[in-house]
Design a protein around this motif. Structure first.
Motif, mmCIF file in Angstrom:
data_model
loop_
_atom_site.group_PDB
_atom_site.id
_atom_site.type_symbol
_atom_site.label_atom_id
_atom_site.label_comp_id
_atom_site.label_asym_id
_atom_site.label_seq_id
_atom_site.Cartn_x
_atom_site.Cartn_y
_atom_site.Cartn_z
ATOM 1 N N LEU A 184 0.832 -1.201 0.000
ATOM 2 C CA LEU A 184 0.000 0.000 0.000
ATOM 3 C C LEU A 184 0.868 1.252 0.000
ATOM 4 O O LEU A 184 0.559 2.240 -0.676
ATOM 5 C CB LEU A 184 -0.926 -0.016 1.223
ATOM 6 N N PHE A 203 1.058 4.185 -2.798
ATOM 7 C CA PHE A 203 0.892 5.601 -2.445
ATOM 8 C C PHE A 203 2.031 6.447 -3.005
ATOM 9 O O PHE A 203 1.808 7.541 -3.543
ATOM 10 C CB PHE A 203 0.811 5.767 -0.930
ATOM 11 N N THR A 263 -3.147 11.186 -6.376
ATOM 12 C CA THR A 263 -3.643 11.033 -5.000
ATOM 13 C C THR A 263 -4.818 11.948 -4.676
ATOM 14 O O THR A 263 -5.314 11.919 -3.561
ATOM 15 C CB THR A 263 -2.513 11.310 -4.003
ATOM 16 N N HIS A 319 -9.440 6.058 -0.063
ATOM 17 C CA HIS A 319 -9.277 4.648 -0.427
ATOM 18 C C HIS A 319 -8.071 4.042 0.284
ATOM 19 O O HIS A 319 -8.128 2.894 0.743
ATOM 20 C CB HIS A 319 -9.123 4.515 -1.943
ATOM 21 N N TYR A 320 -6.989 4.809 0.384
ATOM 22 C CA TYR A 320 -5.832 4.321 1.137
ATOM 23 C C TYR A 320 -6.191 4.123 2.604
ATOM 24 O O TYR A 320 -5.775 3.150 3.229
ATOM 25 C CB TYR A 320 -4.666 5.297 0.994
ATOM 26 N N THR A 364 -6.196 0.141 -10.496
ATOM 27 C CA THR A 364 -4.806 -0.180 -10.156
ATOM 28 C C THR A 364 -4.083 -0.962 -11.228
ATOM 29 O O THR A 364 -2.887 -1.236 -11.079
ATOM 30 C CB THR A 364 -4.753 -0.982 -8.837
#
Length: 430
Positions: free
Chosen positions: A67, A71, A80, A86-87, A350
Motif C-alpha cells: 500500500l 501511495f 492522490t 481509499h488508502y 490499479t
C-alpha cells in the motif's frame, strides 16, 4: 472478569465500529470513511502498543508495504487527489484483520467471539427489517434515493444489503451446525429443545437475515447464498462422516443435517410466498439486466485495455466512467458509481500490477485460514469463513459490495478471526 474485559477491548469495540460503519450508509462517503478508518487505525495502534502478545501478522505487514509503494507511485504521478480515503479504507481493513487475528489467537473461547458477531449482525437485521416494514420509503428519516421497493438497510443499495445478509446467514449457520453436534436424540422434542438451548442465537439470526435477504430481491444474492449454504452443509457432512475416536460413521449427525436442510428449505418456501412479488418479479427482468451488464463490462474492459498495467488510480472510477460514455451507452453508464465487478473495478483503478498484489494478499489470508483444519475443534468456524469468502467473491463478480467499507471490513474480520483460530490450533498441536 479478565475474559469479559478482553471481550470488550479491543474485540467488542472493533465489532461496534463495524456495526456503526454498516449503519452509517456503509461508511461509503469520503468523510465517513475517513472517520471510521481513523477510529480503526487508532484502535489497532493502541492494541499494538499496549498489548503484551500483540504482533503484526506477516500478511498485514506485506499489505502495508504494498500500500505504501502504491501511495508513493500515485504521489509521484499526481494521482492522490481522489485516492486518500481509499488508502485509509484499505489500511483500516488490514488493521481489522490484525485485531481479529490477535483475538482469535489469544481468546480462551472462540465460540464467545462468534456469538458477539452474531448478536451485532442480528441487531442490524432486526433494525433493517423494522425500518423497511414500518416506513419503506425512508431511511434514517430521509427519502430513499433508489431501490424504494426493496430492502436496502442503511447501505441504500439492495444488492449490497443482500451481500451483508448473505454473510449473516452463513455466519448463523455455523452456530446452528455446532448446535446440531450436541443433539443426543432425534426425538422431535429433544431435538428442538437441544437446538434452541445450544443454537437459539444462530436460529433467530438466520431467520431474520433470511427474511431481509428475500426482501432485498437480489437475484444473485439469493442464488449465491443458497449455493454456498449447500456447499457448507455438504462440507460439514463430509468432515463429520468419520468419528475421530472410534472410526465409525456418524450417521446421526448426517440425518440431523439432512433434517436441517429440509427445514430450511421449507422455511425458504414459506418466506418466499410471504414476500409476495418482491423477489419473484425481479427474475422476469433477468435478460434485460444481463444485457445491461454486458454493455457495462464491455465498456470498462476497453477502458482497462487503454491503461492495463497501472490503471487510472484509486477514486478514478467516476472520471473514467464519464470519459468512456457515448451516446449508445450513456443511458446505462450515466447512473453507475461502480463497475459491478470487483475484478474490473480493481483493474480499472490499479491495473494488472495492483490487482495481482491485492489478489496475492487475499489468497494469503484465505490460505492461512485453510491451514487450521487439522485443529478439529474450530473446523466448522473455519469452513464457514472460507464459504463466506467464496460467497463474497462470487457476488462481487456481479455487484460492488466489496467497494463498500462497511461490508469489506466485515470480511476482514472473519478472515482475521479464522487466521487467529488456525494459528492457535497449530500452536496447540506443537
Amino acid at each position: 472478569m479478565a475474559g469479559l474485559l478482553r471481550l470488550f477491548y479491543p474485540y467488542g469495540l472493533l465489532v461496534i465500529l463495524l456495526a456503526g460503519a454498516s449503519l452509517f450508509f456503509g461508511a461509503d462517503t469520503p468523510m465517513t470513511s475517513f472517520l471510521f478508518s481513523a477510529a480503526l487505525l487508532l484502535l489497532a495502534g493502541t492494541k499494538l502498543v499496549t498489548g503484551k502478545s500483540s504482533r503484526l501478522p506477516q500478511v498485514v505487514a506485506m499489505g502495508l508495504i504494498l500500500l505504501g509503494c502504491a501511495f508513493v507511485f500515485d504521489a509521484i504521478t499526481g494521482r492522490t487527489v481522489f485516492a486518500m480515503n481509499h488508502y485509509a479504507i484499505i489500511a483500516a481493513a488490514l488493521c481489522v484483520y490484525m485485531l481479529a487475528e490477535s483475538e482469535g489467537r489469544l481468546a480462551k473461547d472462540a465460540h464467545r467471539l462468534w456469538q458477539v458477531i452474531l448478536i451485532v449482525l442480528l441487531m442490524i437485521a432486526v433494525w433493517a427489517f423494522a425500518d423497511f416494514t414500518l416506513n419503506p420509503d425512508m431511511i434514517h428519516g430521509q427519502p430513499r434515493p433508489y431501490h424504494e421497493d426493496r430492502l436496502s438497510a442503511a447501505f441504500l443499495s439492495a444488492n449490497t444489503a443482500a451481500t451483508f445478509f448473505g454473510i449473516t446467514i452463513l455466519a448463523a449457520t455455523a452456530s446452528i451446525l455446532r448446535a446440531l453436534r450436541k443433539v443426543v436424540s432425534l426425538n422431535p422434542l429433544v431435538l428442538m429443545e437441544s437446538l434452541f438451548r445450544h443454537g437459539m442465537l444462530g436460529v433467530v439470526t438466520f431467520l431474520f437475515a433470511a427474511v431481509c435477504l428475500l426482501l432485498t430481491a437480489s437475484r444473485a444474492g439469493l442464488t449465491f447464498t443458497l449455493v454456498c449454504l449447500g456447499i457448507l452443509f455438504f462440507w460439514e457432512v463430509l468432515s463429520r462422516r468419520t468419528s475421530a475416536s472410534d472410526g465409525k460413521t456418524d450417521s446421526s449427525l448426517f440425518r440431523l443435517i439432512i433434517l436441517a436442510v429440509a427445514g430450511i428449505s421449507l422455511l425458504g418456501v414459506f418466506f418466499w410466498n410471504l414476500s409476495g412479488d418482491v423477489a419473484g418479479a425481479r427474475y422476469a427482468d433477468l435478460d434485460e439486466d444481463a444485457n445491461m451488464r454486458l454493455v457495462m463490462f464491455s465498456a470498462y474492459w476497453e477502458a482497462f485495455l487503454a491503461r492495463p498495467f497501472t490503471g487510472y488510480g484509486f477514486g478514478s472510477f467516476s472520471t473514467v466512467n464519464d470519459m468512456i460514455m457515448t451516446s449508445e451507452n450513456a443511458h446505462i453508464l450515466a447512473t453507475q458509481g461502480a463497475a459491478h465487478n470487483i475484478a474490473l473495478q480493481w483493474l480499472l483503478q490499479t491495473g494488472i500490477v495492483g490487482t495481482l498484489c491485492a489478489v496475492g494478499i487475499v489468497v494469503w489470508m484465505i490460505w492461512t485460514v485453510r491451514t487450521g483444519f487439522a485443529h478439529k475443534r474450530y473446523g466448522t468456524y473455519l469452513r464457514t469463513i472460507l464459504i463466506i469468502s467464496l460467497f463474497i467473491l462470487l457476488h462481487g463478480q456481479v455487484d460492488y459490495a466489496l467497494e463498500i467499507p462497511g461490508v469489506m471490513w466485515w470480511w476482514m474480520l472473519f478472515l482475521g478471526l479464522g487466521a487467529g483460530l488456525a494459528a492457535r490450533g497449530s500452536r496447540k498441536r506443537q
